[in-house]
Scaffold this motif. Structure first.
Motif, PDB file in Angstrom:
ATOM      1  N   LEU A 452       2.694   1.895   9.413  1.00 15.62           N
ATOM      2  CA  LEU A 452       3.222   3.255   9.389  1.00 15.62           C
ATOM      3  C   LEU A 452       2.807   3.993   8.115  1.00 15.62           C
ATOM      4  O   LEU A 452       2.587   5.203   8.132  1.00 15.62           O
ATOM      5  CB  LEU A 452       4.752   3.219   9.519  1.00 15.62           C
ATOM      6  CG  LEU A 452       5.284   2.650  10.847  1.00 15.62           C
ATOM      7  CD1 LEU A 452       6.806   2.560  10.814  1.00 15.62           C
ATOM      8  CD2 LEU A 452       4.820   3.507  12.020  1.00 15.62           C
ATOM      9  N   GLY A 453       2.737   3.255   7.005  1.00 14.06           N
ATOM     10  CA  GLY A 453       2.286   3.897   5.768  1.00 14.06           C
ATOM     11  C   GLY A 453       0.834   4.334   5.855  1.00 14.06           C
ATOM     12  O   GLY A 453       0.466   5.444   5.420  1.00 14.06           O
ATOM     13  N   TRP A 454      -0.016   3.471   6.405  1.00 14.53           N
ATOM     14  CA  TRP A 454      -1.423   3.856   6.602  1.00 14.53           C
ATOM     15  C   TRP A 454      -1.520   5.072   7.521  1.00 14.53           C
ATOM     16  O   TRP A 454      -2.294   5.992   7.283  1.00 14.53           O
ATOM     17  CB  TRP A 454      -2.178   2.665   7.179  1.00 14.53           C
ATOM     18  CG  TRP A 454      -3.577   2.995   7.605  1.00 14.53           C
ATOM     19  CD1 TRP A 454      -3.989   3.407   8.828  1.00 14.53           C
ATOM     20  CD2 TRP A 454      -4.738   2.983   6.783  1.00 14.53           C
ATOM     21  NE1 TRP A 454      -5.339   3.641   8.835  1.00 14.53           N
ATOM     22  CE2 TRP A 454      -5.831   3.386   7.584  1.00 14.53           C
ATOM     23  CE3 TRP A 454      -4.978   2.652   5.448  1.00 14.53           C
ATOM     24  CZ2 TRP A 454      -7.121   3.479   7.096  1.00 14.53           C
ATOM     25  CZ3 TRP A 454      -6.261   2.734   4.955  1.00 14.53           C
ATOM     26  CH2 TRP A 454      -7.316   3.138   5.769  1.00 14.53           C
ATOM     27  N   HIS A 455      -0.716   5.066   8.585  1.00 14.38           N
ATOM     28  CA  HIS A 455      -0.738   6.200   9.514  1.00 14.38           C
ATOM     29  C   HIS A 455      -0.281   7.483   8.828  1.00 14.38           C
ATOM     30  O   HIS A 455      -0.887   8.545   9.017  1.00 14.38           O
ATOM     31  CB  HIS A 455       0.172   5.886  10.701  1.00 14.38           C
ATOM     32  CG  HIS A 455       0.403   7.054  11.609  1.00 14.38           C
ATOM     33  ND1 HIS A 455      -0.558   7.553  12.462  1.00 14.38           N
ATOM     34  CD2 HIS A 455       1.500   7.857  11.778  1.00 14.38           C
ATOM     35  CE1 HIS A 455      -0.082   8.577  13.116  1.00 14.38           C
ATOM     36  NE2 HIS A 455       1.171   8.780  12.733  1.00 14.38           N
ATOM     37  N   LYS A 456       0.781   7.401   8.021  1.00 10.23           N
ATOM     38  CA  LYS A 456       1.278   8.595   7.338  1.00 10.23           C
ATOM     39  C   LYS A 456       0.260   9.135   6.338  1.00 10.23           C
ATOM     40  O   LYS A 456       0.135  10.346   6.147  1.00 10.23           O
ATOM     41  CB  LYS A 456       2.587   8.275   6.615  1.00 10.23           C
ATOM     42  CG  LYS A 456       3.148   9.447   5.811  1.00 10.23           C
ATOM     43  CD  LYS A 456       4.443   9.083   5.113  1.00 10.23           C
ATOM     44  CE  LYS A 456       5.570   9.013   6.123  1.00 10.23           C
ATOM     45  NZ  LYS A 456       6.882   8.879   5.443  1.00 10.23           N
ATOM     46  N   ALA A 457      -0.499   8.241   5.688  1.00  8.94           N
ATOM     47  CA  ALA A 457      -1.462   8.686   4.677  1.00  8.94           C
ATOM     48  C   ALA A 457      -2.605   9.475   5.278  1.00  8.94           C
ATOM     49  O   ALA A 457      -3.125  10.409   4.645  1.00  8.94           O
ATOM     50  CB  ALA A 457      -2.003   7.480   3.904  1.00  8.94           C
ATOM     51  N   PHE A 458      -3.024   9.135   6.495  1.00  6.69           N
ATOM     52  CA  PHE A 458      -4.232   9.753   7.044  1.00  6.69           C
ATOM     53  C   PHE A 458      -4.019  10.396   8.408  1.00  6.69           C
ATOM     54  O   PHE A 458      -4.978  10.671   9.128  1.00  6.69           O
ATOM     55  CB  PHE A 458      -5.349   8.701   7.159  1.00  6.69           C
ATOM     56  CG  PHE A 458      -5.675   8.038   5.852  1.00  6.69           C
ATOM     57  CD1 PHE A 458      -6.323   8.743   4.854  1.00  6.69           C
ATOM     58  CD2 PHE A 458      -5.308   6.725   5.609  1.00  6.69           C
ATOM     59  CE1 PHE A 458      -6.609   8.150   3.643  1.00  6.69           C
ATOM     60  CE2 PHE A 458      -5.604   6.114   4.400  1.00  6.69           C
ATOM     61  CZ  PHE A 458      -6.253   6.831   3.412  1.00  6.69           C
ATOM     62  N   ALA A 459      -2.756  10.637   8.800  1.00  7.37           N
ATOM     63  CA  ALA A 459      -2.517  11.229  10.118  1.00  7.37           C
ATOM     64  C   ALA A 459      -2.940  12.686  10.154  1.00  7.37           C
ATOM     65  O   ALA A 459      -3.557  13.146  11.113  1.00  7.37           O
ATOM     66  CB  ALA A 459      -1.037  11.095  10.484  1.00  7.37           C
ATOM     67  N   ARG A 460      -2.587  13.450   9.121  1.00  2.00           N
ATOM     68  CA  ARG A 460      -2.928  14.870   9.078  1.00  2.00           C
ATOM     69  C   ARG A 460      -4.232  15.013   8.310  1.00  2.00           C
ATOM     70  O   ARG A 460      -4.242  15.042   7.087  1.00  2.00           O
ATOM     71  CB  ARG A 460      -1.808  15.662   8.419  1.00  2.00           C
ATOM     72  CG  ARG A 460      -0.497  15.606   9.197  1.00  2.00           C
ATOM     73  CD  ARG A 460       0.629  16.248   8.418  1.00  2.00           C
ATOM     74  NE  ARG A 460       1.877  16.262   9.165  1.00  2.00           N
ATOM     75  CZ  ARG A 460       2.737  15.249   9.199  1.00  2.00           C
ATOM     76  NH1 ARG A 460       2.459  14.147   8.527  1.00  2.00           N
ATOM     77  NH2 ARG A 460       3.843  15.322   9.897  1.00  2.00           N
ATOM     78  N   ARG A 461      -5.314  15.103   9.024  1.00  2.00           N
ATOM     79  CA  ARG A 461      -6.645  15.000   8.429  1.00  2.00           C
ATOM     80  C   ARG A 461      -6.900  16.039   7.321  1.00  2.00           C
ATOM     81  O   ARG A 461      -7.265  15.680   6.202  1.00  2.00           O
ATOM     82  CB  ARG A 461      -7.712  15.124   9.515  1.00  2.00           C
ATOM     83  CG  ARG A 461      -7.754  13.925  10.453  1.00  2.00           C
ATOM     84  CD  ARG A 461      -8.365  12.727   9.760  1.00  2.00           C
ATOM     85  NE  ARG A 461      -8.376  11.564  10.646  1.00  2.00           N
ATOM     86  CZ  ARG A 461      -9.337  11.335  11.524  1.00  2.00           C
ATOM     87  NH1 ARG A 461     -10.332  12.181  11.665  1.00  2.00           N
ATOM     88  NH2 ARG A 461      -9.298  10.257  12.272  1.00  2.00           N
ATOM     89  N   VAL A 729       7.059   2.193   3.564  1.00  2.00           N
ATOM     90  CA  VAL A 729       6.183   3.139   4.269  1.00  2.00           C
ATOM     91  C   VAL A 729       5.630   4.179   3.299  1.00  2.00           C
ATOM     92  O   VAL A 729       4.424   4.446   3.260  1.00  2.00           O
ATOM     93  CB  VAL A 729       6.958   3.806   5.428  1.00  2.00           C
ATOM     94  CG1 VAL A 729       6.119   4.929   6.041  1.00  2.00           C
ATOM     95  CG2 VAL A 729       7.319   2.789   6.493  1.00  2.00           C
ATOM     96  N   THR A 730       6.513   4.784   2.489  1.00  2.00           N
ATOM     97  CA  THR A 730       6.067   5.799   1.523  1.00  2.00           C
ATOM     98  C   THR A 730       5.185   5.198   0.441  1.00  2.00           C
ATOM     99  O   THR A 730       4.170   5.780   0.046  1.00  2.00           O
ATOM    100  CB  THR A 730       7.286   6.478   0.888  1.00  2.00           C
ATOM    101  OG1 THR A 730       8.112   7.028   1.918  1.00  2.00           O
ATOM    102  CG2 THR A 730       6.860   7.591  -0.049  1.00  2.00           C
ATOM    103  N   VAL A 731       5.574   4.019  -0.058  1.00  2.00           N
ATOM    104  CA  VAL A 731       4.766   3.376  -1.096  1.00  2.00           C
ATOM    105  C   VAL A 731       3.378   3.031  -0.558  1.00  2.00           C
ATOM    106  O   VAL A 731       2.359   3.230  -1.232  1.00  2.00           O
ATOM    107  CB  VAL A 731       5.484   2.110  -1.614  1.00  2.00           C
ATOM    108  CG1 VAL A 731       4.554   1.306  -2.522  1.00  2.00           C
ATOM    109  CG2 VAL A 731       6.745   2.488  -2.364  1.00  2.00           C
ATOM    110  N   THR A 732       3.319   2.547   0.679  1.00  2.00           N
ATOM    111  CA  THR A 732       2.018   2.218   1.266  1.00  2.00           C
ATOM    112  C   THR A 732       1.179   3.473   1.464  1.00  2.00           C
ATOM    113  O   THR A 732      -0.039   3.460   1.218  1.00  2.00           O
ATOM    114  CB  THR A 732       2.219   1.511   2.615  1.00  2.00           C
ATOM    115  OG1 THR A 732       2.989   0.327   2.411  1.00  2.00           O
ATOM    116  CG2 THR A 732       0.889   1.144   3.241  1.00  2.00           C
TER     117      THR A 732
END
Length: 814
Positions: A452-461, A729-732
């Motif tokens: 989920l952290g990886w997804h949050k980091a790069f979801a909004r391109r 999630v946020t830290v990742t």
């Protein structure tokens, strides 16, 4: 206005850390730009002032005694002629310090190339042994008016009457002799003469040299030096320091502007409801924009004023060259203008980037628009959903529960293979070892916080890429700064790789026995090799300038040149050349070049490009055997000594000078990195400023991630994630963003640093091939520190947000 000030005050209290970092970063950026301006002024203006006040000659010609200076005065474009002055080479010594000098006989104070006295008085005709020293030579000898100079090998002595500044080429031990003005009687046996030409058009220097050589004859010319060479030597490393400070200062300013732009954009997205309320109670779009603009302009102005005040008050107290540069710069006419213009431009740039971001705040509608249930691109991708169910490890473990039958097939946190829904084992005659009594299977899956952290980091391109780009810029400049540090350190730790294979230069008197001198030098236990050689001035084709022609080593014991291109010179008429000579003659490796030494032509085949730190790279080097083929009577006049590992050059030089004959001169080979020692402190300061800028951007990224995660907090708790997992999630997400920026900075910064350093080496004449990247261990350590530091910074606010009350979370989502 009162409401505007109250909102600004509330915003300042909420973001005190970010405001402090922004003020400190702005102060560091403005200080670096002011120091760069000071170094540029210090590099150019003092020499220009001396040249103008002394009515300096644009060309100095060292000729034989038969040359007629009257013919030169009749040439077109020659405004005035200085000399001819008789000259003689000598060695002077005072308090154990020796220096090679050129004694120049001058009956009266010259009108062209007039020495500017800084101490003492001019030559007194009544004192035939009184002399005036050039200021750089006097500093090297630690000489003052009234001191007595000895001439080793002779009973004569000279008395220092004065010290003067001169716009001519400065004294450099082992390379350029110092200048001593003396009465003609003090030069009883001159070996030549020197003539100065002041031109009406300095841009026609090369053409004037060519015509002068044509009039006097190539055989009459010994050496030619121009005002451009003298200016380049006077500027020295100060210009490079100014370029480094200016480049990194501008880069840091750009990074700070982008960081402020991102901070305001993130703050606007997190306070859309507050901005809408402000507009609903009567704030106009212009007032909203002005609040953000004035607030950040105040931060930038505070940092810029603090930097200007500190530089003005304490800049001259900096140790070394930086302090000298600021002290001289403060006395220049344009100092006040630069002191105001540089901070003002920095503030205006930050204000411009702030205004672009604040303009978006003015466009926020008074009525909040409901947020969509799911942001565009916010759904989990197929790869992310697959990663959530990915089984990383499955191992059998023995359970402590005995005789529980089928009831013990599963346990807390362990999914047994025979649990609910598992297929029944096939009934065969062979027992299944995995189903033995008391054996369970433990499955380790990918933690959901990582996915989920990886997804949050790069979801909004677009937004993710912008955050990565803003964080990449300061990290990229840090990579360039580390590469510059590594390159400078290489000059000290591995000098043989940058054109400095030897540590000492020994010069013997004319007529000294070669075998005896070499035996004396090689007898020292700390001397690994002694390479005999000779260095003469040679006229280049077209007769517009002179270069250094060196013959070092023999074919049996070749000199260990540091080659950046081509191969070593082994055969007859083969040579290697520096980048400065290749640029001067517009030739490449593989070409043949013709030069003139006195009245003898010398034709050489350039088979390699060597790294040449001396003489601005205008050096062509071959073996002593090659030069002897053209002049069989040539004998060595110098020896380059390569020392054993761990040997102290000063100790070896003192021992050789004490044990050698009277006329033996031993000098340490000048290392160009010695003049760049202030650059180490500059690089550390710049890295600190860039780290502050990166910290501002990192805090912005963390704040935006935490705010955007408030909407997902209820969903994450609903699917069973604990507060610790939600924090993960946020830290990742923060760690992934920083890791992407670190990798991108390394991928772009290392080639950029290599190109910038090699371009600077090529422009200075040393040549490309000196750049070195930081060691892999250091690069990995810095990158890991950045990622781990970002994760640690994100841990506290994300943990606080994960433990918020349900009512606060519902309010944030609303």
């Amino acid at each position: 206005m009162r409401a505007t000030l109250r909102w600004a005050h509330s915003d300042l209290r909420t973001h005190r850390g970010e405001a402090l970092f922004l003020v400190l970063a702005t102060a560091g950026i403005v200080a670096s730009l002011l120091l760069a301006t000071a170094l540029f002024g210090y590099a150019t203006n003092p020499w220009q002032r001396v040249f103008a006040q002394a009515r300096g000659a644009h060309v100095w010609l060292h000729t034989d005694r038969a040359a007629d200076a009257g013919e030169l005065a009749a040439l077109d474009g020659v405004e005035a002629v200085a000399g001819p002055y008789p000259t003689a080479s000598a060695t002077v010594a005072v308090r154990g310090t020796r220096a090679s000098v050129e004694l120049r006989g001058t009956a009266e104070r010259p009108e062209v190339g007039r020495p500017l006295l800084t101490a003492g008085h001019w030559i007194d005709p009544a004192d035939p042994d009184g002399v005036v020293l050039e200021s750089r030579l006097a500093r090297a000898l630690l000489a003052q008016p009234g001191d007595t100079l000895a001439l080793p090998g002779t009973p004569r002595t000279l008395t220092v009457l004065g010290i003067a500044d001169s716009p001519e080429r400065r004294y450099r031990p082992g390379e350029q002799p110092g200048l001593v003005w003396a009465p003609p009687a003090a030069v009883p046996d001159p070996g030549g003469q020197v003539i100065g030409l002041r031109l009406t058009d300095p841009g026609e220097t090369d053409y004037a040299v060519q015509r002068a050589v044509t009039v006097l004859g190539a055989g009459a010319i010994g050496q030619v030096s121009t005002w451009e060479q003298a200016r380049a030597e006077a500027q020295g490393d100060n210009r490079l320091l100014g370029q480094v400070l200016g480049l990194f200062g501008l880069g840091a300013l750009l990074a700070a502007g982008l960081a402020v732009h991102g901070a305001i954009g993130t703050r606007i997205r997190g306070h859309l409801r507050d901005i809408s309320v402000l507009k609903a109670i009567g704030f106009t779009p212009g007032q909203v924009v002005r609040v953000f603009l004035l607030l950040h302009l105040a931060y930038a102005l505070l940092g810029a004023v603090a930097a200007a005040a500190l530089t003005q008050a304490f800049g001259s107290r900096f140790p070394g060259r930086l302090g000298d540069a600021v002290g001289v710069w403060q006395g220049l006419p344009g100092h006040t203008v630069a002191l105001v213009a540089v901070p003002a431009c920095a503030v205006l740039f930050i204000g411009g980037t702030t205004g672009l971001a604040a303009w978006r705040a003015g466009r926020v509608p008074p009525v909040p628009v409901p947020r969509p249930a799911a942001a565009r691109g916010g759904g989990l991708s197929g790869a992310a959903r697959g990663a959530l169910g990915l089984r990383v490890l499955r191992v059998p473990v023995r359970s402590r529960v005995r005789d529980r039958g089928a009831r013990g097939a599963g346990g807390p946190g362990v999914r047994g293979a025979d649990g609910p829904g598992a297929p029944a084992p096939a009934k065969t005659g062979v027992p299944d070892p995995g189903k033995a009594a008391g054996v369970r299977e433990l499955e380790v899956r990918v933690p959901p916080a990582l996915v989920l952290g990886w997804h949050k980091a790069f979801a909004r391109r677009p937004r993710s890429l912008a955050a990565v780009a803003r964080l990449t810029l300061p990290l990229l400049l840090i990579v360039v700064a580390m590469s510059a540090w590594t390159t400078i350190d290489r000059f000290h730790t591995r000098p043989e790789e940058v054109g400095l294979p030897t540590a000492l230069t020994v010069r013997a008197d004319a007529g000294a026995d070669d075998r005896g001198t070499r035996a004396l030098l090689e007898r020292d236990p700390r001397v690994a090799a002694a390479y005999p050689g000779v260095e003469v001035a040679a006229l280049v084709p077209g007769q517009t300038a002179t270069i250094a022609l060196r013959g070092l080593g023999t074919r049996e014991e070749p000199y260990p040149y540091a080659l950046a291109e081509g191969r070593r010179a082994h055969g007859p008429d083969e040579a290697v050349a520096g980048q400065g000579l290749l640029d001067l003659l517009d030739v490449e490796v593989g070409d043949w070049v013709r030069m003139t030494v006195g009245d003898r032509p010398q034709i050489l085949h350039i088979v390699g490009r060597s790294i040449e730190p001396e003489n601005a790279g205008r050096v062509v080097s071959t073996s002593l055997d090659t030069l002897r083929e053209n002049d069989p009577g040539l004998t060595p006049t110098l020896y380059q000594l390569r020392l054993r590992a761990g040997a102290d050059p000063e100790e070896v030089a003192a021992r050789l000078a004490a044990s050698g004959p009277e006329g033996l001169e031993v000098h340490a080979v000048a290392n160009p990195a010695d003049g760049l020692s202030p650059l180490r402190g500059v690089v550390l300061g710049l890295i600190a400023v860039l780290a502050l800028v990166g910290l501002i951007e990192l805090l912005t990224t963390i704040g935006g991630t935490v705010r955007e995660g408030e909407r997902d907090l209820l969903a994450l708790k609903a699917i069973g994630l604990s507060p610790r997992q939600i924090t993960g999630v946020t830290v990742t997400a923060t760690g992934c963003t920083t890791l992407a920026a670190v990798l991108l900075a390394a991928a772009l910064g290392l080639p950029l640093a290599h190109w910038l350093i090699d371009a600077q080496g090529a422009s200075s004449g040393i040549g490309a091939g000196i750049a070195r990247a930081p060691s892999p261990g250091l690069s990995i350590a810095v990158g890991a520190a950045a990622v781990l530091g970002a994760a640690a910074l994100a841990a506290v606010p994300s943990a606080r947000a994960a433990r918020r009350r349900l009512a606060d979370t519902l309010s944030a989502v609303a």
